[in-house]
Design a protein around this motif. Structure first.
Motif, PDB file in Angstrom:
ATOM      1  N   ALA A   8       0.845  -1.191   0.000  1.00 28.78           N
ATOM      2  CA  ALA A   8       0.000   0.000   0.000  1.00 28.78           C
ATOM      3  C   ALA A   8       0.881   1.242   0.000  1.00 28.78           C
ATOM      4  N   ARG A   9       0.480   2.224  -0.766  1.00 26.09           N
ATOM      5  CA  ARG A   9       1.175   3.514  -0.786  1.00 26.09           C
ATOM      6  C   ARG A   9       0.532   4.437   0.247  1.00 26.09           C
ATOM      7  N   PRO A  10       1.298   5.385   0.781  1.00 27.35           N
ATOM      8  CA  PRO A  10       0.725   6.293   1.797  1.00 27.35           C
ATOM      9  C   PRO A  10      -0.564   6.978   1.360  1.00 27.35           C
ATOM     10  N   ASP A  11      -0.682   7.320   0.083  1.00 26.94           N
ATOM     11  CA  ASP A  11      -1.907   7.977  -0.367  1.00 26.94           C
ATOM     12  C   ASP A  11      -3.097   7.015  -0.442  1.00 26.94           C
ATOM     13  N   GLU A  12      -2.873   5.736  -0.235  1.00 27.03           N
ATOM     14  CA  GLU A  12      -3.930   4.723  -0.267  1.00 27.03           C
ATOM     15  C   GLU A  12      -4.322   4.231   1.123  1.00 27.03           C
ATOM     16  N   TYR A  13      -3.650   4.699   2.155  1.00 23.56           N
ATOM     17  CA  TYR A  13      -3.905   4.177   3.495  1.00 23.56           C
ATOM     18  C   TYR A  13      -5.372   4.336   3.904  1.00 23.56           C
ATOM     19  N   GLY A  14      -5.986   5.450   3.581  1.00 29.66           N
ATOM     20  CA  GLY A  14      -7.388   5.652   3.930  1.00 29.66           C
ATOM     21  C   GLY A  14      -8.289   4.641   3.247  1.00 29.66           C
ATOM     22  N   GLU A  15      -8.120   4.483   1.938  1.00 30.74           N
ATOM     23  CA  GLU A  15      -8.940   3.518   1.201  1.00 30.74           C
ATOM     24  C   GLU A  15      -8.674   2.095   1.683  1.00 30.74           C
ATOM     25  N   ALA A  16      -7.412   1.756   1.904  1.00 28.12           N
ATOM     26  CA  ALA A  16      -7.073   0.414   2.380  1.00 28.12           C
ATOM     27  C   ALA A  16      -7.720   0.147   3.740  1.00 28.12           C
ATOM     28  N   GLY A  17      -7.709   1.139   4.619  1.00 31.15           N
ATOM     29  CA  GLY A  17      -8.349   0.985   5.919  1.00 31.15           C
ATOM     30  C   GLY A  17      -9.850   0.796   5.795  1.00 31.15           C
ATOM     31  N   ASP A  18     -10.468   1.543   4.887  1.00 32.46           N
ATOM     32  CA  ASP A  18     -11.910   1.398   4.666  1.00 32.46           C
ATOM     33  C   ASP A  18     -12.259   0.006   4.138  1.00 32.46           C
ATOM     34  N   ASP A  44      -6.706   1.991  10.655  1.00 30.59           N
ATOM     35  CA  ASP A  44      -5.436   2.673  10.879  1.00 30.59           C
ATOM     36  C   ASP A  44      -4.282   1.968  10.157  1.00 30.59           C
ATOM     37  N   VAL A  45      -4.288   2.044   8.857  1.00 29.63           N
ATOM     38  CA  VAL A  45      -3.251   1.409   8.048  1.00 29.63           C
ATOM     39  C   VAL A  45      -1.909   2.112   8.247  1.00 29.63           C
ATOM     40  N   ARG A  46      -1.918   3.401   8.418  1.00 34.35           N
ATOM     41  CA  ARG A  46      -0.668   4.159   8.587  1.00 34.35           C
ATOM     42  C   ARG A  46       0.166   3.607   9.745  1.00 34.35           C
ATOM     43  N   SER A  47      -0.458   3.352  10.870  1.00 32.41           N
ATOM     44  CA  SER A  47       0.283   2.815  12.024  1.00 32.41           C
ATOM     45  C   SER A  47       0.821   1.417  11.739  1.00 32.41           C
ATOM     46  N   ARG A  48       0.001   0.580  11.089  1.00 29.56           N
ATOM     47  CA  ARG A  48       0.461  -0.779  10.762  1.00 29.56           C
ATOM     48  C   ARG A  48       1.621  -0.744   9.789  1.00 29.56           C
ATOM     49  N   ALA A  49       1.525   0.113   8.796  1.00 31.35           N
ATOM     50  CA  ALA A  49       2.559   0.174   7.754  1.00 31.35           C
ATOM     51  C   ALA A  49       3.909   0.621   8.314  1.00 31.35           C
ATOM     52  N   ALA A  50       3.906   1.286   9.457  1.00 36.67           N
ATOM     53  CA  ALA A  50       5.164   1.701  10.087  1.00 36.67           C
ATOM     54  C   ALA A  50       5.880   0.525  10.740  1.00 36.67           C
ATOM     55  N   ARG A  51       5.158  -0.573  10.995  1.00 40.65           N
ATOM     56  CA  ARG A  51       5.746  -1.714  11.708  1.00 40.65           C
ATOM     57  C   ARG A  51       5.707  -3.026  10.918  1.00 40.65           C
ATOM     58  N   ALA A  52       4.933  -3.054   9.837  1.00 43.92           N
ATOM     59  CA  ALA A  52       4.731  -4.296   9.085  1.00 43.92           C
ATOM     60  C   ALA A  52       4.491  -3.959   7.619  1.00 43.92           C
ATOM     61  N   VAL A  53       4.378  -4.985   6.811  1.00 44.53           N
ATOM     62  CA  VAL A  53       4.086  -4.816   5.392  1.00 44.53           C
ATOM     63  C   VAL A  53       2.570  -4.857   5.216  1.00 44.53           C
TER      64      VAL A  53
END
Length: 170
Positions: A8-18, A44-53
């Motif tokens: 996931a790209r940072p600009d997709e975190y919202g959509e991915a979370g939804d 909250d994909v942003r927080s997960r992406a900081a620690r995992a894929v």
């Protein structure tokens, strides 16, 4: 359908979370305050992406900018939750696999699991682990069809049980 599995790209975190939250929402019952809170955590994909894929399944392989149909979080070196036991050196752990209802039974989840396995092997892991719930019958069937077998469950203090699964990576 053309399908691309990628991070996931940072600009997709919202959509991915939804997408993840929508996939889990059907399992929430009116009396399940903990489940409702968990569905919000899934956003909250942003927080997960900081620690995992965080992988996404995108429906447009040519452009790579299509609609997100599913997501999967892969813990390779560290857990995303502070209250979880440390990740064993030899294992990668799948979390929060979710596919939109209208994209189910099209191979989206299976494709994401294959990419998770590929990445786990590339990271030198010899087994892939995951948890699911009793309510997620289709997920259980898919994991078993992929060669996962039952492993120890995780039981929370309130009695909630996460069913354990694992598969050796040959």
């Amino acid at each position: 359908m053309a399908l691309m599995i990628r991070e996931a790209r940072p600009d997709e975190y919202g959509e991915a979370g939804d997408v993840t939250a929508a996939a889990y929402a059907e399992f929430v019952r009116p009396e399940d305050a903990d489940w409702r809170a968990y569905v919000e955590e899934l956003r909250d994909v942003r927080s997960r992406a900081a620690r995992a894929v965080v992988l996404v399944a995108v429906d447009d392989a040519e452009e790579g900018d299509g609609r997100i149909l599913g997501t999967l979080t892969l813990e390779l070196s560290t857990r995303i939750d502070e209250d979880s036991s440390p990740l064993p050196e030899d294992a990668a752990h799948v979390r929060m696999l979710g596919v939109l209802r209208e994209a189910r039974r099209l191979g989206v989840a299976r494709s994401m699991m294959e990419e998770a396995e590929r990445r786990a092997r590339a990271a030198g892991k010899t087994r892939l682990t995951l948890h699911t719930t009793e309510r997620m019958k289709a997920a259980q069937r898919m994991y078993e069809s992929l060669g996962f077998s039952r492993a120890p469950d995780r039981v929370f203090p309130d009695g909630f049980v996460l069913l354990g699964y694992e598969r050796a990576l040959g």
